[in-house]
Enzyme design. Structure first.
Site, mmCIF file in Angstrom:
data_model
loop_
_atom_site.group_PDB
_atom_site.id
_atom_site.type_symbol
_atom_site.label_atom_id
_atom_site.label_comp_id
_atom_site.label_asym_id
_atom_site.label_seq_id
_atom_site.Cartn_x
_atom_site.Cartn_y
_atom_site.Cartn_z
ATOM 1 N N LYS A 13 0.951 -1.312 0.195
ATOM 2 C CA LYS A 13 -0.003 0.038 0.174
ATOM 3 C C LYS A 13 0.811 1.180 0.023
ATOM 4 O O LYS A 13 0.386 2.354 -0.504
ATOM 5 C CB LYS A 13 -0.892 -0.078 1.264
ATOM 6 C CG LYS A 13 -2.109 -1.016 1.169
ATOM 7 C CD LYS A 13 -2.939 -0.945 2.255
ATOM 8 C CE LYS A 13 -4.058 -1.943 2.146
ATOM 9 N NZ LYS A 13 -5.097 -1.882 3.276
ATOM 10 N N ASN A 55 -4.640 1.985 -1.882
ATOM 11 C CA ASN A 55 -5.284 0.781 -1.757
ATOM 12 C C ASN A 55 -5.849 0.353 -3.073
ATOM 13 O O ASN A 55 -6.397 -0.707 -3.181
ATOM 14 C CB ASN A 55 -6.078 0.615 -0.480
ATOM 15 C CG ASN A 55 -7.526 0.993 -0.756
ATOM 16 O OD1 ASN A 55 -7.693 2.199 -1.053
ATOM 17 N ND2 ASN A 55 -8.454 0.175 -0.308
ATOM 18 N N GLY A 82 0.167 -1.064 15.027
ATOM 19 C CA GLY A 82 0.761 -1.414 13.850
ATOM 20 C C GLY A 82 1.202 0.066 13.137
ATOM 21 O O GLY A 82 0.683 1.156 13.490
ATOM 22 N N ALA A 83 1.906 0.161 12.126
ATOM 23 C CA ALA A 83 2.116 1.561 11.305
ATOM 24 C C ALA A 83 2.476 1.357 9.997
ATOM 25 O O ALA A 83 3.220 2.134 9.371
ATOM 26 C CB ALA A 83 3.689 1.984 12.253
ATOM 27 N N GLY A 84 1.883 0.106 9.255
ATOM 28 C CA GLY A 84 1.770 0.021 8.030
ATOM 29 C C GLY A 84 0.727 0.915 7.108
ATOM 30 O O GLY A 84 0.183 1.933 7.888
ATOM 31 N N ALA A 135 -2.402 0.172 6.448
ATOM 32 C CA ALA A 135 -3.586 0.084 7.134
ATOM 33 C C ALA A 135 -3.659 1.105 8.212
ATOM 34 O O ALA A 135 -4.443 1.603 8.494
ATOM 35 C CB ALA A 135 -4.044 -1.334 7.516
ATOM 36 N N ASN A 184 3.875 0.300 17.625
ATOM 37 C CA ASN A 184 4.449 -0.465 16.577
ATOM 38 C C ASN A 184 5.808 -1.017 17.179
ATOM 39 O O ASN A 184 6.474 -0.492 18.102
ATOM 40 C CB ASN A 184 4.710 0.545 15.272
ATOM 41 C CG ASN A 184 4.931 -0.639 14.165
ATOM 42 O OD1 ASN A 184 4.295 -1.454 13.996
ATOM 43 N ND2 ASN A 184 5.992 -0.438 13.580
ATOM 44 N N THR A 204 8.409 -1.608 15.629
ATOM 45 C CA THR A 204 9.382 -0.616 15.346
ATOM 46 C C THR A 204 9.259 0.627 15.631
ATOM 47 O O THR A 204 8.421 1.418 14.961
ATOM 48 C CB THR A 204 9.873 -0.926 13.745
ATOM 49 O OG1 THR A 204 10.209 -2.037 13.388
ATOM 50 C CG2 THR A 204 10.986 0.238 13.297
ATOM 51 N N GLY A 207 -12.980 -6.830 10.379
ATOM 52 C CA GLY A 207 -12.692 -6.000 9.337
ATOM 53 C C GLY A 207 -13.642 -6.160 8.312
ATOM 54 O O GLY A 207 -13.566 -5.456 7.144
#
Length: 497
Positions: free
Chosen positions: A298, A319, A360-362, A364, A383, A385, A476
């Protein structure tokens, strides 16, 4: 060229089992392949009866282990079995095997003569279970030793680029009969788009067959009812979803149902790609008009497309891409889909005075941060990382922290809503573990609301754990549906419903 036939691969232990399977799918297929190498020894003695019992054209196949089959006897015993299957030809050719599959290195003149005399077409096959096969046109020509064979090539691609190459080479084969397919998950497009491969047929297997897992067959119901295979032709518009490993997605069901409801000649297929460059090259070469982009592409897709909308720029993730003549335009429908899903889940139009944890940190997570911002909420990005969380948080004016035991008190502070955006738990079964639960270290109190963007399985391990102490949870699926409706309009110009 007529549309490719659908051939059901029968791998039962007995003929009666194979007939039961055949009857289950009879109205969805054209041909049945009797895999004699799967039959019990005593059942192999009666294979000559099968075409008459089946009542549809049948292929006689006795596949060796080296070619992905189960037959472990010598070539002499295999020759005897072939002879048994072809013997005593009936004047009513419907009672004979319509096809027999001989490998490219298997030449028994008496069997070939018998097949030709009895009106049984020879499929001359070549299998590579370890990698791709190149120079397809030359290979097929060499395999047509008498001019009457239908040559078959089945190989195992290593990357999507191997599949793209097969489509390129197959495009020149419009005036000949051949069977072409790429095996495994990467090769799925060659089965659904067999007409673009100029393939004589495509293989399917029962939904519970091991062949589905090992060589990538689709079951007949999915092939016909989800992908509308029999309606695919040279005018069919092609859309799809790309990501990796893309092990589970409901997007084809949603989009293809929409095309059927609107009477559109279109199909939406999964395209597994380890990198976005391969996905775009595939899409360009087979003439796709739109792609949904999922994990992990993405963010990386943005640098490869000519135009992006302001929303993509604001979120930093894309997306959806839509063909615009020879270029692509990028959109983000995830954020709008999540906004609608959260409103429905929480029964509110705002997150004002709410503190939200985003896990998370991507790509999405970026859509989630945008959605929370639009709904007036405050958030903290967690996250593994921390530096990636830091950059995402800075883009939206949110806090950030490392996803670990040390952040438990901060998660508690931002626990009005927890949005889980990582892939952990996807396709996973219970019980919760450190490997499938991104919040394995956090003890839910019961007052948190948890929205997990994963929808397969329906209840993820972290959802099960949260629900067990009284938390409101949702997967989701609603986000998927809302964002897919927006993609549908971008692709087709029509409202989904």
């Amino acid at each position: 060229m007529q549309r490719p036939y659908i051939c059901l691969c029968l791998t039962g232990k007995t003929l009666s089992e194979d007939l039961e399977i055949l009857n289950r799918y009879r109205n969805l297929i054209d041909i049945a392949e009797l895999r004699v190498d799967y039959l019990e020894k005593n059942e192999q003695l009666h294979i000559r009866r099968f075409p008459e019992l089946a009542g549809i054209p049948c292929i006689l196949t006795i596949r060796r282990v080296i070619d992905g089959g189960k037959f472990i006897g010598g070539e002499a015993s295999r020759t005897t079995l072939f002879a048994r299957g072809l013997a005593f030809a009936d004047q009513d050719t419907r009672k004979n095997f319509a096809y027999v599959d001989f490998e490219e290195d298997y030449y028994v003149p008496s069997l070939q003569d018998a097949a030709l005399a009895f009106g049984t077409r020879i499929i001359r096959s070549c299998h590579n279970m370890e990698g791709p096969i190149y120079n397809i046109e030359a290979k097929l020509s060499k395999m047509r030793t008498t001019g009457f064979e239908i040559p078959k090539i089945a190989c195992m691609p290593k990357t999507l680029s191997d599949v793209t190459r097969m489509f390129k080479e197959a495009a020149t084969l419009k005036d000949t009969e051949q069977i072409l397919c790429a095996m495994g998950p990467l090769g799925l497009p060659t089965r659904i788009l067999a007409s673009k491969m100029n393939s004589f047929l495509t293989f399917v297997s029962p939904v519970d067959s091991n062949i589905i897992k090992t060589v990538g067959h689709i079951d007949p119901v999915t092939m016909q009812q989800v992908y509308n295979f029999s309606a695919i032709d040279e005018n069919t518009k092609i859309y799809g979803i790309t990501g990796y490993p893309l092990s589970a997605t409901d997007s084809p069901v949603i989009h293809n149902n929409g095309y059927k409801a609107h009477g559109m000649n279109a199909v939406y297929i999964p395209v597994r790609a380890q990198n976005i460059e391969d996905a775009l090259d595939f899409a360009n070469n087979i003439g796709m008009d739109g792609l949904s982009i999922t994990i992990p592409h993405k963010e990386s897709v943005i640098e490869h497309i000519a135009d992006i909308t302001p929303k993509v720029s604001d979120i930093g993730a894309c997306n959806t891409i839509v063909r615009n003549n020879s270029t692509w335009t990028g959109y983000n429908t995830d954020a709008d889909g999540l906004i609608e899903a959260l409103k429905e889940f929480l029964n509110t139009d705002t997150l004002a005075r709410k503190k939200v944890s985003i896990i998370g940190a991507g790509g999405a997570a970026r859509a989630a941060a945008y959605a929370v911002k639009q709904l007036k909420g405050k958030a903290c990005i967690f996250n593994r990382t921390a530096t990636k969380a830091k950059y995402l948080a800075a883009d939206f004016g949110f806090k950030y922290a490392h996803l670990s035991y040390e952040s438990v008190s901060l998660i508690e502070k931002y626990s009005d809503l927890i949005i889980q955006t990582t892939s952990k738990g996807m396709g996973s079964s219970l019980p919760p573990t450190e490997e499938n639960d991104p919040l394995f270290f956090y003890d839910f109190k019961g007052y948190e609301a948890l929205y997990d963007i994963i929808y397969v399985p329906e209840i993820t391990p972290v959802m099960a754990r949260a629900s067990s102490v009284g938390c409101r949870v949702a997967n989701g699926k609603t986000m998927l549906e809302y964002q897919a409706y927006r993609q549908f309009k971008l692709f087709t110009g029509e409202e989904y419903k």
